[in-house]
Scaffold this motif. Structure first.
Motif, PDB file in Angstrom:
ATOM      1  N   THR A   1      38.024  52.338  11.578  1.00 21.35           N
ATOM      2  CA  THR A   1      37.248  53.127  10.620  1.00 21.35           C
ATOM      3  C   THR A   1      35.758  52.876  10.804  1.00 21.35           C
ATOM      4  O   THR A   1      35.300  51.723  10.760  1.00 21.35           O
ATOM      5  CB  THR A   1      37.655  52.783   9.181  1.00 21.35           C
ATOM      6  OG1 THR A   1      39.052  53.009   9.021  1.00 21.35           O
ATOM      7  CG2 THR A   1      36.890  53.645   8.188  1.00 21.35           C
ATOM      8  N   VAL A   2      35.006  53.940  10.993  1.00 18.24           N
ATOM      9  CA  VAL A   2      33.559  53.819  11.166  1.00 18.24           C
ATOM     10  C   VAL A   2      32.904  53.858   9.782  1.00 18.24           C
ATOM     11  O   VAL A   2      32.577  54.915   9.252  1.00 18.24           O
ATOM     12  CB  VAL A   2      33.018  54.937  12.074  1.00 18.24           C
ATOM     13  CG1 VAL A   2      31.495  54.816  12.223  1.00 18.24           C
ATOM     14  CG2 VAL A   2      33.682  54.875  13.446  1.00 18.24           C
ATOM     15  N   SER A   3      32.778  52.679   9.209  1.00 22.20           N
ATOM     16  CA  SER A   3      32.129  52.513   7.905  1.00 22.20           C
ATOM     17  C   SER A   3      31.663  51.073   7.817  1.00 22.20           C
ATOM     18  O   SER A   3      31.856  50.285   8.755  1.00 22.20           O
ATOM     19  CB  SER A   3      33.093  52.825   6.755  1.00 22.20           C
ATOM     20  OG  SER A   3      34.019  51.765   6.564  1.00 22.20           O
ATOM     21  N   ASP A   4      31.081  50.701   6.683  1.00 22.45           N
ATOM     22  CA  ASP A   4      30.605  49.328   6.521  1.00 22.45           C
ATOM     23  C   ASP A   4      31.616  48.431   5.810  1.00 22.45           C
ATOM     24  O   ASP A   4      31.311  47.286   5.484  1.00 22.45           O
ATOM     25  CB  ASP A   4      29.275  49.313   5.759  1.00 22.45           C
ATOM     26  CG  ASP A   4      29.397  49.834   4.328  1.00 22.45           C
ATOM     27  OD1 ASP A   4      30.489  50.321   3.942  1.00 22.45           O
ATOM     28  OD2 ASP A   4      28.399  49.765   3.596  1.00 22.45           O
TER      29      ASP A   4
ATOM     30  N   ILE B   1      40.290  58.264  16.718  1.00 25.80           N
ATOM     31  CA  ILE B   1      41.281  57.656  15.830  1.00 25.80           C
ATOM     32  C   ILE B   1      40.813  57.755  14.383  1.00 25.80           C
ATOM     33  O   ILE B   1      41.456  58.369  13.544  1.00 25.80           O
ATOM     34  CB  ILE B   1      41.552  56.188  16.228  1.00 25.80           C
ATOM     35  CG1 ILE B   1      42.043  56.117  17.677  1.00 25.80           C
ATOM     36  CG2 ILE B   1      42.600  55.569  15.300  1.00 25.80           C
ATOM     37  CD1 ILE B   1      42.221  54.699  18.206  1.00 25.80           C
ATOM     38  N   ARG B   2      39.658  57.154  14.116  1.00 29.62           N
ATOM     39  CA  ARG B   2      39.081  57.229  12.768  1.00 29.62           C
ATOM     40  C   ARG B   2      37.561  57.386  12.841  1.00 29.62           C
ATOM     41  O   ARG B   2      36.821  56.755  12.108  1.00 29.62           O
ATOM     42  CB  ARG B   2      39.447  55.989  11.945  1.00 29.62           C
ATOM     43  CG  ARG B   2      40.951  55.798  11.718  1.00 29.62           C
ATOM     44  CD  ARG B   2      41.250  54.588  10.845  1.00 29.62           C
ATOM     45  NE  ARG B   2      42.672  54.301  10.780  1.00 29.62           N
ATOM     46  CZ  ARG B   2      43.513  54.825   9.890  1.00 29.62           C
ATOM     47  NH1 ARG B   2      43.056  55.676   8.973  1.00 29.62           N
ATOM     48  NH2 ARG B   2      44.794  54.506   9.889  1.00 29.62           N
ATOM     49  N   GLY B   3      37.103  58.223  13.778  1.00 30.37           N
ATOM     50  CA  GLY B   3      35.687  58.549  13.860  1.00 30.37           C
ATOM     51  C   GLY B   3      34.910  57.874  14.963  1.00 30.37           C
ATOM     52  O   GLY B   3      33.715  58.148  15.151  1.00 30.37           O
ATOM     53  N   GLY B   4      35.543  56.994  15.733  1.00 30.83           N
ATOM     54  CA  GLY B   4      34.827  56.255  16.764  1.00 30.83           C
ATOM     55  C   GLY B   4      34.307  57.102  17.902  1.00 30.83           C
ATOM     56  O   GLY B   4      33.375  56.708  18.607  1.00 30.83           O
ATOM     57  N   ASP B   5      34.905  58.286  18.109  1.00 34.14           N
ATOM     58  CA  ASP B   5      34.453  59.159  19.187  1.00 34.14           C
ATOM     59  C   ASP B   5      33.040  59.693  18.952  1.00 34.14           C
ATOM     60  O   ASP B   5      32.410  60.213  19.879  1.00 34.14           O
ATOM     61  CB  ASP B   5      35.422  60.333  19.357  1.00 34.14           C
ATOM     62  CG  ASP B   5      35.628  61.118  18.077  1.00 34.14           C
ATOM     63  OD1 ASP B   5      35.763  60.497  16.999  1.00 34.14           O
ATOM     64  OD2 ASP B   5      35.668  62.360  18.149  1.00 34.14           O
ATOM     65  N   GLN B   6      32.524  59.537  17.731  1.00 37.15           N
ATOM     66  CA  GLN B   6      31.176  60.018  17.415  1.00 37.15           C
ATOM     67  C   GLN B   6      30.086  59.012  17.754  1.00 37.15           C
ATOM     68  O   GLN B   6      28.904  59.329  17.681  1.00 37.15           O
ATOM     69  CB  GLN B   6      31.097  60.363  15.922  1.00 37.15           C
ATOM     70  CG  GLN B   6      32.073  61.449  15.474  1.00 37.15           C
ATOM     71  CD  GLN B   6      31.866  62.748  16.229  1.00 37.15           C
ATOM     72  OE1 GLN B   6      30.740  63.262  16.303  1.00 37.15           O
ATOM     73  NE2 GLN B   6      32.929  63.275  16.809  1.00 37.15           N
TER      74      GLN B   6
ATOM     75  N   LYS C   1      35.463  57.435  27.378  1.00 34.96           N
ATOM     76  CA  LYS C   1      34.651  57.176  26.196  1.00 34.96           C
ATOM     77  C   LYS C   1      33.810  55.907  26.360  1.00 34.96           C
ATOM     78  O   LYS C   1      32.678  55.842  25.871  1.00 34.96           O
ATOM     79  CB  LYS C   1      35.527  57.081  24.957  1.00 34.96           C
ATOM     80  CG  LYS C   1      36.187  58.395  24.563  1.00 34.96           C
ATOM     81  CD  LYS C   1      35.181  59.528  24.351  1.00 34.96           C
ATOM     82  CE  LYS C   1      34.299  59.321  23.143  1.00 34.96           C
ATOM     83  NZ  LYS C   1      33.459  60.504  22.841  1.00 34.96           N
ATOM     84  N   ASP C   2      34.344  54.889  27.044  1.00 34.52           N
ATOM     85  CA  ASP C   2      33.531  53.706  27.289  1.00 34.52           C
ATOM     86  C   ASP C   2      32.375  54.029  28.237  1.00 34.52           C
ATOM     87  O   ASP C   2      31.275  53.494  28.088  1.00 34.52           O
ATOM     88  CB  ASP C   2      34.397  52.570  27.823  1.00 34.52           C
ATOM     89  CG  ASP C   2      35.075  51.783  26.716  1.00 34.52           C
ATOM     90  OD1 ASP C   2      34.592  50.685  26.395  1.00 34.52           O
ATOM     91  OD2 ASP C   2      36.069  52.266  26.149  1.00 34.52           O
ATOM     92  N   LYS C   3      32.622  54.904  29.199  1.00 36.46           N
ATOM     93  CA  LYS C   3      31.524  55.353  30.054  1.00 36.46           C
ATOM     94  C   LYS C   3      30.474  56.124  29.247  1.00 36.46           C
ATOM     95  O   LYS C   3      29.270  55.979  29.476  1.00 36.46           O
ATOM     96  CB  LYS C   3      32.062  56.221  31.189  1.00 36.46           C
ATOM     97  CG  LYS C   3      32.816  55.455  32.263  1.00 36.46           C
ATOM     98  CD  LYS C   3      33.327  56.382  33.356  1.00 36.46           C
ATOM     99  CE  LYS C   3      34.044  55.615  34.451  1.00 36.46           C
ATOM    100  NZ  LYS C   3      34.541  56.510  35.531  1.00 36.46           N
ATOM    101  N   GLU C   4      30.925  56.934  28.311  1.00 38.40           N
ATOM    102  CA  GLU C   4      29.991  57.651  27.422  1.00 38.40           C
ATOM    103  C   GLU C   4      29.166  56.676  26.604  1.00 38.40           C
ATOM    104  O   GLU C   4      27.969  56.877  26.387  1.00 38.40           O
ATOM    105  CB  GLU C   4      30.755  58.587  26.489  1.00 38.40           C
ATOM    106  CG  GLU C   4      31.164  59.917  27.087  1.00 38.40           C
ATOM    107  CD  GLU C   4      31.663  60.871  26.016  1.00 38.40           C
ATOM    108  OE1 GLU C   4      31.004  61.002  24.970  1.00 38.40           O
ATOM    109  OE2 GLU C   4      32.730  61.478  26.229  1.00 38.40           O
ATOM    110  N   MET C   5      29.820  55.625  26.107  1.00 37.27           N
ATOM    111  CA  MET C   5      29.098  54.608  25.336  1.00 37.27           C
ATOM    112  C   MET C   5      28.011  53.965  26.192  1.00 37.27           C
ATOM    113  O   MET C   5      26.863  53.795  25.746  1.00 37.27           O
ATOM    114  CB  MET C   5      30.067  53.545  24.841  1.00 37.27           C
ATOM    115  CG  MET C   5      30.909  53.957  23.652  1.00 37.27           C
ATOM    116  SD  MET C   5      29.964  54.118  22.119  1.00 37.27           S
ATOM    117  CE  MET C   5      29.530  52.399  21.801  1.00 37.27           C
ATOM    118  N   ALA C   6      28.356  53.600  27.421  1.00 37.16           N
ATOM    119  CA  ALA C   6      27.382  52.973  28.306  1.00 37.16           C
ATOM    120  C   ALA C   6      26.208  53.900  28.574  1.00 37.16           C
ATOM    121  O   ALA C   6      25.046  53.472  28.554  1.00 37.16           O
ATOM    122  CB  ALA C   6      28.054  52.556  29.613  1.00 37.16           C
TER     123      ALA C   6
END
Length: 301
Positions: A149-152, A215-220, A254-259
């Motif tokens: 989950t992408v939240s605090d 999954i829960r927003g991590g692709d953003q 997606k890890d390549k996108e992150m990099a």
């Protein structure tokens, strides 16, 4: 061979009752059995190196993720001196990082002894035991809710429940550059998310095969990184050509996108892409070098 395959299929269906046969095959393809990686000498126990202690605890959640419980372990190096603030590393899926594939506590013993990394206390924490499982796949644990989950919320859990308990026993630095957070898969995105949400608390990240997928927003995250002023966090990413490719997306892509996003935004980062699958085997084999790079900007004494 057929019996082994049937066993693997049954294991995955037990963990994820609604998973498709296609995604089970993807998990099996991504197994670490044939990865060309082995642990090096810095991951081996040496009689001449002082051995830190690893103590197991059990936590019943009080405020955050109520109704869940979890085990965690605290590693304390022999060189720890209560008169001086120690650095901190938090490992998601904590138990996994203490077993044969990683031996993180042994690596810490060896590198602290060599004085190539500072004195570091390790918090190895497992996810909550009860929850809704994964989207689509199902299941019975709270790991996906906490980690994906992408939240605090997870950072609030660490900062509000677990770290205060740790600080009752040990003198931990308040310097975010002296605190790192690590994990694999969903634990990897969790590590990045905690530092993203709280760069004032964690300034270093290790993400192995991070789940930056839908999954829960991590692709953003790649887009958010590009559109947000760079945060003061140092990031290590690792993935491989056999990493997962399932309904939620491709981990390798997606890890390549992150990099690429971290490079675009001017982060201090390192990305290692190898031949491995969705496991700690590659990450464990380079873990000593990862730690040396991650802590290269921090005083060793």
């Amino acid at each position: 061979m057929r019996q082994e395959m049937d066993t693997l299929v049954q294991i995955h269906k037990t963990i994820f009752p609604n998973i498709s046969d296609r995604d089970i095959n993807a998990f099996i393809y991504s197994k670490p059995v044939k990865e060309p990686y082995q642990l090096g000498t810095d991951s081996e126990r040496k009689g001449s190196v002082p051995e830190g202690t690893v103590t197991k605890y059990h936590w019943i959640n009080r405020k955050f993720y109520s109704g869940t419980a979890r085990d965690y372990w605290i590693y304390v190096p022999k060189q720890y001196n209560a008169s001086k603030p120690a650095c901190l590393m938090v490992f998601q899926d904590g138990g996994l990082h203490l077993v044969d594939m990683m031996e993180a506590n042994i690596v810490l013993d060896n590198l602290i002894h060599k004085q190539v990394i500072p004195v570091i206390i390790g918090l190895f924490i497992n996810p909550g035991d009860k929850g809704p499982g994964m989207p689509i796949y199902g299941g019975a644990g709270n790991r996906s809710v906490e980690y994906d989950t992408v939240s605090d919320l997870y950072s609030k859990f660490l900062m509000g429940e677990i770290l205060p308990e740790l600080k009752k026993q040990y003198h931990i630095t308040d310097d975010p550059k002296g605190k790192a957070i690590a994990g694999i898969s969903s634990g990897g995105i969790c590590a990045f998310n905690v530092a993203w949400q709280r760069p004032d608390a964690f300034g270093k990240v290790i993400s192995h095969c991070g789940s930056y997928t839908s999954i829960r927003g991590g692709d953003q995250f790649p887009e958010m990184i590009r559109k947000t002023p760079a945060k003061p966090i140092k990031v290590f990413l690792q993935s491989g050509s056999k990493d997962l490719n399932v309904v939620f997306g491709s981990w390798a892509l997606k890890d390549k996108e992150m990099a690429a996003a971290l490079e675009y935004s001017g982060y201090d980062y390192k990305f290692v892409f190898g031949k491995g699958g969705h496991s700690l085997k590659h990450g464990a084999s380079i873990f000593p070098e990862t730690l040396k790079w991650l802590w290269s900007d921090y005083p060793k004494i």
